[in-house]
Write a protein that holds these residues in place. Structure first.
Motif, PDB file in Angstrom:
ATOM      1  N   ALA A 118      47.878  33.551  40.839  1.00 24.01           N
ATOM      2  CA  ALA A 118      47.322  34.623  41.689  1.00 24.01           C
ATOM      3  C   ALA A 118      47.685  35.984  41.189  1.00 24.01           C
ATOM      4  O   ALA A 118      46.278  36.648  41.393  1.00 24.01           O
ATOM      5  CB  ALA A 118      47.973  34.346  43.170  1.00 24.01           C
ATOM      6  N   PRO A 119      48.467  36.413  40.564  1.00 19.39           N
ATOM      7  CA  PRO A 119      48.529  37.863  40.058  1.00 19.39           C
ATOM      8  C   PRO A 119      47.617  38.103  39.038  1.00 19.39           C
ATOM      9  O   PRO A 119      46.958  39.353  39.047  1.00 19.39           O
ATOM     10  CB  PRO A 119      49.896  37.825  39.703  1.00 19.39           C
ATOM     11  N   TYR A 120      47.258  37.122  38.250  1.00 18.07           N
ATOM     12  CA  TYR A 120      46.285  37.474  37.110  1.00 18.07           C
ATOM     13  C   TYR A 120      44.925  37.451  37.708  1.00 18.07           C
ATOM     14  O   TYR A 120      44.100  38.283  37.254  1.00 18.07           O
ATOM     15  CB  TYR A 120      46.266  36.060  36.202  1.00 18.07           C
ATOM     16  N   GLN A 121      44.635  36.943  38.687  1.00 18.74           N
ATOM     17  CA  GLN A 121      43.194  36.790  39.575  1.00 18.74           C
ATOM     18  C   GLN A 121      43.230  38.478  40.073  1.00 18.74           C
ATOM     19  O   GLN A 121      42.174  38.972  40.073  1.00 18.74           O
ATOM     20  CB  GLN A 121      43.082  35.868  40.631  1.00 18.74           C
ATOM     21  N   LEU A 122      44.456  38.823  40.714  1.00 19.20           N
ATOM     22  CA  LEU A 122      44.202  39.975  41.327  1.00 19.20           C
ATOM     23  C   LEU A 122      44.061  41.226  40.422  1.00 19.20           C
ATOM     24  O   LEU A 122      43.681  42.244  40.739  1.00 19.20           O
ATOM     25  CB  LEU A 122      45.629  40.184  42.248  1.00 19.20           C
ATOM     26  N   ALA A 123      44.751  41.096  39.475  1.00 21.01           N
ATOM     27  CA  ALA A 123      44.450  42.055  38.160  1.00 21.01           C
ATOM     28  C   ALA A 123      43.274  42.235  37.763  1.00 21.01           C
ATOM     29  O   ALA A 123      42.872  43.433  37.209  1.00 21.01           O
ATOM     30  CB  ALA A 123      45.515  41.634  37.119  1.00 21.01           C
ATOM     31  N   GLN A 124      42.284  41.469  38.023  1.00 24.62           N
ATOM     32  CA  GLN A 124      40.857  41.491  37.547  1.00 24.62           C
ATOM     33  C   GLN A 124      40.175  42.061  38.800  1.00 24.62           C
ATOM     34  O   GLN A 124      38.759  42.683  38.325  1.00 24.62           O
ATOM     35  CB  GLN A 124      40.196  40.036  37.386  1.00 24.62           C
ATOM     36  N   TRP A 125      40.493  42.067  39.955  1.00 24.69           N
ATOM     37  CA  TRP A 125      39.956  42.700  40.927  1.00 24.69           C
ATOM     38  C   TRP A 125      40.245  44.146  41.296  1.00 24.69           C
ATOM     39  O   TRP A 125      39.574  44.819  41.968  1.00 24.69           O
ATOM     40  CB  TRP A 125      40.099  41.921  42.207  1.00 24.69           C
ATOM     41  N   ILE A 126      41.306  44.625  41.110  1.00 24.69           N
ATOM     42  CA  ILE A 126      41.711  46.001  41.468  1.00 24.69           C
ATOM     43  C   ILE A 126      42.158  46.941  40.062  1.00 24.69           C
ATOM     44  O   ILE A 126      42.311  46.390  39.045  1.00 24.69           O
ATOM     45  CB  ILE A 126      43.017  46.012  42.276  1.00 24.69           C
ATOM     46  N   ASP A 127      41.929  48.298  40.201  1.00 21.62           N
ATOM     47  CA  ASP A 127      42.134  49.088  39.399  1.00 21.62           C
ATOM     48  C   ASP A 127      43.671  49.340  38.990  1.00 21.62           C
ATOM     49  O   ASP A 127      44.258  49.822  37.805  1.00 21.62           O
ATOM     50  CB  ASP A 127      41.380  50.331  39.236  1.00 21.62           C
ATOM     51  N   GLY A 128      44.730  49.247  39.973  1.00 25.64           N
ATOM     52  CA  GLY A 128      45.964  49.817  39.934  1.00 25.64           C
ATOM     53  C   GLY A 128      46.761  48.704  39.054  1.00 25.64           C
ATOM     54  O   GLY A 128      46.270  47.538  38.641  1.00 25.64           O
ATOM     55  N   CYS A 129      47.984  48.838  38.989  1.00 20.13           N
ATOM     56  CA  CYS A 129      49.139  47.983  38.183  1.00 20.13           C
ATOM     57  C   CYS A 129      49.396  47.057  39.033  1.00 20.13           C
ATOM     58  O   CYS A 129      49.460  47.107  40.459  1.00 20.13           O
ATOM     59  CB  CYS A 129      50.290  48.620  37.861  1.00 20.13           C
ATOM     60  N   VAL A 130      49.404  45.688  38.540  1.00 24.69           N
ATOM     61  CA  VAL A 130      49.964  44.429  39.253  1.00 24.69           C
ATOM     62  C   VAL A 130      51.057  43.961  38.947  1.00 24.69           C
ATOM     63  O   VAL A 130      51.253  43.858  37.386  1.00 24.69           O
ATOM     64  CB  VAL A 130      48.453  43.368  39.280  1.00 24.69           C
ATOM     65  N   VAL A 131      52.144  43.839  39.565  1.00 26.25           N
ATOM     66  CA  VAL A 131      53.474  43.365  39.138  1.00 26.25           C
ATOM     67  C   VAL A 131      53.581  41.984  39.937  1.00 26.25           C
ATOM     68  O   VAL A 131      53.659  41.634  41.101  1.00 26.25           O
ATOM     69  CB  VAL A 131      54.372  44.064  39.601  1.00 26.25           C
ATOM     70  N   ASN A 132      54.002  40.767  38.977  1.00 24.09           N
ATOM     71  CA  ASN A 132      54.181  39.579  39.640  1.00 24.09           C
ATOM     72  C   ASN A 132      55.535  39.569  40.195  1.00 24.09           C
ATOM     73  O   ASN A 132      56.377  39.474  39.498  1.00 24.09           O
ATOM     74  CB  ASN A 132      53.957  38.535  38.270  1.00 24.09           C
ATOM     75  N   ALA A 133      55.569  39.183  41.593  1.00 21.92           N
ATOM     76  CA  ALA A 133      56.986  39.011  42.134  1.00 21.92           C
ATOM     77  C   ALA A 133      57.242  37.515  42.410  1.00 21.92           C
ATOM     78  O   ALA A 133      57.988  37.249  43.292  1.00 21.92           O
ATOM     79  CB  ALA A 133      56.841  39.649  43.298  1.00 21.92           C
ATOM     80  N   GLY A 134      56.519  36.728  41.831  1.00 15.39           N
ATOM     81  CA  GLY A 134      56.709  35.330  42.006  1.00 15.39           C
ATOM     82  C   GLY A 134      55.327  34.655  42.410  1.00 15.39           C
ATOM     83  O   GLY A 134      54.887  34.767  43.309  1.00 15.39           O
ATOM     84  N   ASP A 135      54.787  33.766  41.565  1.00 15.99           N
ATOM     85  CA  ASP A 135      53.578  32.997  41.724  1.00 15.99           C
ATOM     86  C   ASP A 135      53.755  31.391  41.635  1.00 15.99           C
ATOM     87  O   ASP A 135      53.948  30.978  40.659  1.00 15.99           O
ATOM     88  CB  ASP A 135      52.451  33.462  40.962  1.00 15.99           C
ATOM     89  N   GLY A 136      53.773  30.855  42.856  1.00 14.75           N
ATOM     90  CA  GLY A 136      54.009  29.384  42.864  1.00 14.75           C
ATOM     91  C   GLY A 136      55.116  29.076  42.215  1.00 14.75           C
ATOM     92  O   GLY A 136      56.123  29.379  42.413  1.00 14.75           O
ATOM     93  N   THR A 137      54.977  27.960  41.102  1.00 11.72           N
ATOM     94  CA  THR A 137      56.126  27.460  40.430  1.00 11.72           C
ATOM     95  C   THR A 137      55.853  28.007  38.919  1.00 11.72           C
ATOM     96  O   THR A 137      56.545  27.776  38.138  1.00 11.72           O
ATOM     97  CB  THR A 137      56.157  26.144  40.589  1.00 11.72           C
TER      98      THR A 137
END
Length: 309
Positions: free
Chosen positions: A111-130
């Motif tokens: 999910a964080p990888y997908q989010l990074a494609q949609w927004i201009d800001g920085c994305v920090v992964n705080a845990g995605d699934g397993t």
């Protein structure tokens, strides 16, 4: 410097070391009367949590506020998400609000990888699934270095429910990069398919691993992901699991005197770790929580500090 922090595998030695060294400087704020820096004044950090969390969400919130950022805590419960809003729609809403950084925890791996494609800001992964939890790996590495003075050459045993652990995946990647030797210790049913390709060793025997371990990291048995409960095929019973893979006082005595015990929390006391071990001088569990704020300050500072004003 990287634009997003999505995976511990994205960090090379230079970048990871820079984050750890910056966290050392951030930790000095804890002893000050005013525990704030103006670095991110005027920036907005959004905590976007689709899964329940106490330690991680609070840690990121404290970290952002100590850097003087504006913080928005967005929980899926009670929000438009519960009415069916998609991740993309939520992302576009955050983009319209001018979010400079989004810290996301999501039950879906990737999910964080997908989010990074949609927004201009920085994305920090705080845990995605397993999949991964890179800032947990960074704070674990910071704790090891603080206690033992180094990372290169350390023997680190990661014990327990590796199959469902994003913490284990991130730690294996980061510790390998920083020169530590990692051994995953678990019953065969709790090791993922393909683990042989990971940059680590595996073992089914905890007792054989302990005498050479500088660090023993116990993982929580993730009851919520063990469909069918204790009677499922992962292991016979809670008692049997604890007997084979739980860390108690007797096993603690098998470890070197300088060795430390870690746990990402929350703990199942009496299952993977006894209360006596969790509260022992060799335990770093409370330190890990405190160190998490300093490390997450460093991450936000480095990702946002050099960006546009």
């Amino acid at each position: 410097m990287i634009t997003h922090l999505l995976s511990a595998a994205d960090l090379d030695v230079t970048t990871a070391t820079q984050m750890l060294d910056t966290a050392v400087e951030m930790a000095t704020l804890a002893g000050r009367e005013v525990k704030k820096l103006p670095t991110l004044r005027g920036r907005t950090v959004v905590n976007l949590f689709y899964e329940d969390s106490t330690r991680t969400r609070t840690s990121f919130e404290v970290a952002a506020k100590r850097l003087s950022a504006d913080v928005i805590n967005f929980s899926a419960k009670g929000s438009s998400v519960s009415k069916g809003e998609s991740l993309k729609d939520t992302a576009l809403t955050l983009q319209a609000m001018g979010a400079d950084a989004v810290v996301i925890r999501h039950s879906a791996s990737g999910a964080p990888y997908q989010l990074a494609q949609w927004i201009d800001g920085c994305v920090v992964n705080a845990g995605d699934g397993t999949h991964e939890h890179p800032t947990q790996a960074l704070l674990d590495a910071y704790t090891m270095r603080s206690r033992l003075g180094r990372l290169a050459g350390l023997n680190v045993a990661i014990v327990g429910d590796v199959l469902h652990s994003r913490v284990a995946r991130s730690n294996v990647a980061l510790l390998h990069t920083l020169g530590a030797k990692v051994t995953l210790v678990a019953p065969p049913t709790l090791l993922p398919v393909g683990v042989g390709a990971w940059p680590c060793e595996t073992s089914y025997d905890l007792d054989a691993t302990l005498p050479d371990a500088d660090v023993v990291m116990m993982l929580r048995v993730q009851r919520e992901r063990l469909t069918g409960g204790w009677k499922d095929s992962f292991f016979p019973s809670e008692r049997e699991y604890s007997r084979r893979y739980g860390l108690d006082a007797a096993r603690l005595r098998r470890m070197p005197d300088h060795a430390i015990v870690m746990h990402p929390g929350p703990m199942n006391r009496g299952v993977e770790i006894t209360a006596e071990v969790a509260d022992s001088p060799q335990s770093t569990i409370v330190e890990q929580v405190a160190n998490g704020v300093s490390v997450r300050m460093a991450v936000l500072y480095l990702l946002l500090g050099g960006s546009k004003s």
